[in-house]
Design a protein around this motif. Structure first.
Motif, PDB file in Angstrom:
ATOM      1  N   LEU A 177       0.810  -1.216   0.000  1.00 56.54           N
ATOM      2  CA  LEU A 177       0.000   0.000   0.000  1.00 56.54           C
ATOM      3  C   LEU A 177       0.844   1.267   0.000  1.00 56.54           C
ATOM      4  CD1 LEU A 177      -2.735  -1.126   2.562  1.00 56.54           C
ATOM      5  CD2 LEU A 177      -3.037  -0.810   0.089  1.00 56.54           C
ATOM      6  N   GLY A 178       2.156   1.118   0.171  1.00 54.62           N
ATOM      7  CA  GLY A 178       3.039   2.272   0.147  1.00 54.62           C
ATOM      8  C   GLY A 178       2.942   3.138   1.383  1.00 54.62           C
ATOM      9  N   MET A 179       2.793   2.518   2.542  1.00 54.61           N
ATOM     10  CA  MET A 179       2.710   3.289   3.783  1.00 54.61           C
ATOM     11  C   MET A 179       3.515   2.600   4.881  1.00 54.61           C
ATOM     12  SD  MET A 179      -1.141   2.335   5.169  1.00 54.61           S
ATOM     13  CE  MET A 179      -1.967   3.082   3.777  1.00 54.61           C
ATOM     14  N   LYS A 180       3.740   3.313   5.956  1.00 59.88           N
ATOM     15  CA  LYS A 180       4.458   2.735   7.085  1.00 59.88           C
ATOM     16  C   LYS A 180       3.587   1.698   7.783  1.00 59.88           C
ATOM     17  CE  LYS A 180       7.234   6.856   8.118  1.00 59.88           C
ATOM     18  NZ  LYS A 180       7.559   7.876   9.150  1.00 59.88           N
ATOM     19  N   PRO A 181       4.176   0.616   8.305  1.00 57.91           N
ATOM     20  CA  PRO A 181       3.389  -0.402   9.008  1.00 57.91           C
ATOM     21  C   PRO A 181       2.607   0.177  10.180  1.00 57.91           C
ATOM     22  CG  PRO A 181       5.571  -1.237   8.530  1.00 57.91           C
ATOM     23  CD  PRO A 181       5.599   0.207   8.168  1.00 57.91           C
ATOM     24  N   SER A 182       3.187   1.138  10.886  1.00 57.50           N
ATOM     25  CA  SER A 182       2.479   1.745  12.017  1.00 57.50           C
ATOM     26  C   SER A 182       1.249   2.507  11.543  1.00 57.50           C
ATOM     27  CB  SER A 182       3.419   2.683  12.784  1.00 57.50           C
ATOM     28  OG  SER A 182       3.946   3.677  11.925  1.00 57.50           O
ATOM     29  N   THR A 183       1.364   3.153  10.379  1.00 55.04           N
ATOM     30  CA  THR A 183       0.216   3.870   9.811  1.00 55.04           C
ATOM     31  C   THR A 183      -0.883   2.905   9.411  1.00 55.04           C
ATOM     32  OG1 THR A 183       1.709   5.582   8.977  1.00 55.04           O
ATOM     33  CG2 THR A 183      -0.509   5.503   8.026  1.00 55.04           C
ATOM     34  N   LEU A 184      -0.488   1.784   8.814  1.00 51.50           N
ATOM     35  CA  LEU A 184      -1.468   0.785   8.413  1.00 51.50           C
ATOM     36  C   LEU A 184      -2.137   0.179   9.637  1.00 51.50           C
ATOM     37  CD1 LEU A 184      -2.928  -0.973   6.386  1.00 51.50           C
ATOM     38  CD2 LEU A 184      -0.947  -2.505   6.352  1.00 51.50           C
ATOM     39  N   ALA A 185      -1.374  -0.096  10.694  1.00 51.34           N
ATOM     40  CA  ALA A 185      -1.938  -0.660  11.916  1.00 51.34           C
ATOM     41  C   ALA A 185      -2.985   0.281  12.511  1.00 51.34           C
ATOM     42  CB  ALA A 185      -0.831  -0.934  12.927  1.00 51.34           C
ATOM     43  N   TYR A 186      -2.688   1.580  12.494  1.00 50.81           N
ATOM     44  CA  TYR A 186      -3.651   2.572  13.003  1.00 50.81           C
ATOM     45  C   TYR A 186      -4.898   2.598  12.130  1.00 50.81           C
ATOM     46  CZ  TYR A 186      -5.718   7.081  14.129  1.00 50.81           C
ATOM     47  OH  TYR A 186      -6.600   8.084  14.468  1.00 50.81           O
TER      48      TYR A 186
END
Length: 279
Positions: A250-259
């Motif tokens: 998705l082209g995002m940080k894992p922490s951003t995806l988790a949120y």
């Protein structure tokens, strides 16, 4: 080792073709200040590769035919015959049979060159070649630009395989190079190098229709976003972190995806356990 002389026939001006191929002696024409050895003589005992052979001017094809047929020629401005032993490999993107019918290519030269023809299909018909070619170009371009080799995901390979590639391998190399230049981290930014109009776009929420309006409600948008996250997770086998994880896809940080997953109510554990019950 024997010489390999490569000639791009399309890059040689018409007036200089004879000099480039056969050479000239000093004073043969204006600007000929010294003797010049032609490409045929340079390739003596080796191989002469004629790229874009269909671009050779019709007026020069007869002399080339004689040189290939008899193994001899004269330099421009010289009456001395030079004998050579050269293996010739030719390539073209033109259909030479059509060029013959149009009167732009000699039929006898065509049959002289066409001893063992190889018809290379376009890249779109050689889908299995795309992945190794992309990896080769990626490594080569990163090395030339002096940076660490970037990673390319299976999802990105799948995107490349959906392209039409009208420019064949040259276009593939350009796309990889553009992606490398656009990448700032360790992840290859293929999304900015490939046009959405030239590939099948990935639409995880294809069941949601917005044909009746040019907008959607906030709830509809959340459902679309949720479906997109789930689709990425399914593609990554419900892995969020690490190489080829959903976050990378998705082209995002894992922490951003988790949120985002928490906000949308997407639970990987529940999804994983549900999947296991049906395995």
């Amino acid at each position: 080792e024997m010489p390999l002389i490569k000639v791009n026939c399309a890059s040689i001006p018409k007036d200089l073709f004879e000099s480039e191929f056969f050479g000239h002696v000093r004073g043969a024409f204006t600007g000929a200040h010294q003797d010049r050895v032609g490409r045929l003589q340079l390739a003596d005992g080796g191989t002469l590769f004629l790229d874009e052979v269909g671009e050779i001017p019709l007026s020069q094809q007869g002399k080339l035919l004689r040189a290939l047929q008899e193994g001899e020629f004269e330099r421009v401005g010289d009456d001395k015959t030079i004998k050579v032993n050269v293996r010739v490999v030719a390539a073209t993107n033109r259909i030479l049979v059509d060029e013959i019918k149009a009167g732009r290519f000699r039929e006898d030269l065509y049959y002289r060159l066409s001893v063992f023809p190889l018809d290379v299909p376009p890249l779109r018909d050689r889908v299995d070649d795309i992945a190794p070619l992309a990896l080769f170009f990626l490594e080569q371009i990163c090395r030339d630009l002096g940076r660490e080799t970037l990673r390319i995901t299976q999802h990105q390979i799948a995107v490349l395989k959906k392209q039409a590639w009208p420019g064949n391998i040259r276009e593939l190399k350009n796309v990889i190079e553009r992606a490398v230049i656009s990448s700032t981290g360790s992840r290859l930014r293929l999304d900015v190098a490939v046009s959405d109009s030239s590939a099948e776009t990935f639409s995880p929420a294809s069941t949601l229709s917005t044909e009746s309006a040019n907008f959607m409600t906030n709830e509809e948008f959340k459902e679309l976003e949720k479906a997109n996250v789930k689709a990425a997770l399914q593609h990554a086998n419900w892995k969020v972190w690490g190489p080829e994880g959903a976050a990378e896809l998705l082209g995002m940080k894992p922490s951003t995806l988790a949120y985002q997953m928490k906000a949308l109510g997407v639970n990987t554990q529940a999804a994983s356990s549900t999947r296991k019950r049906f395995e």
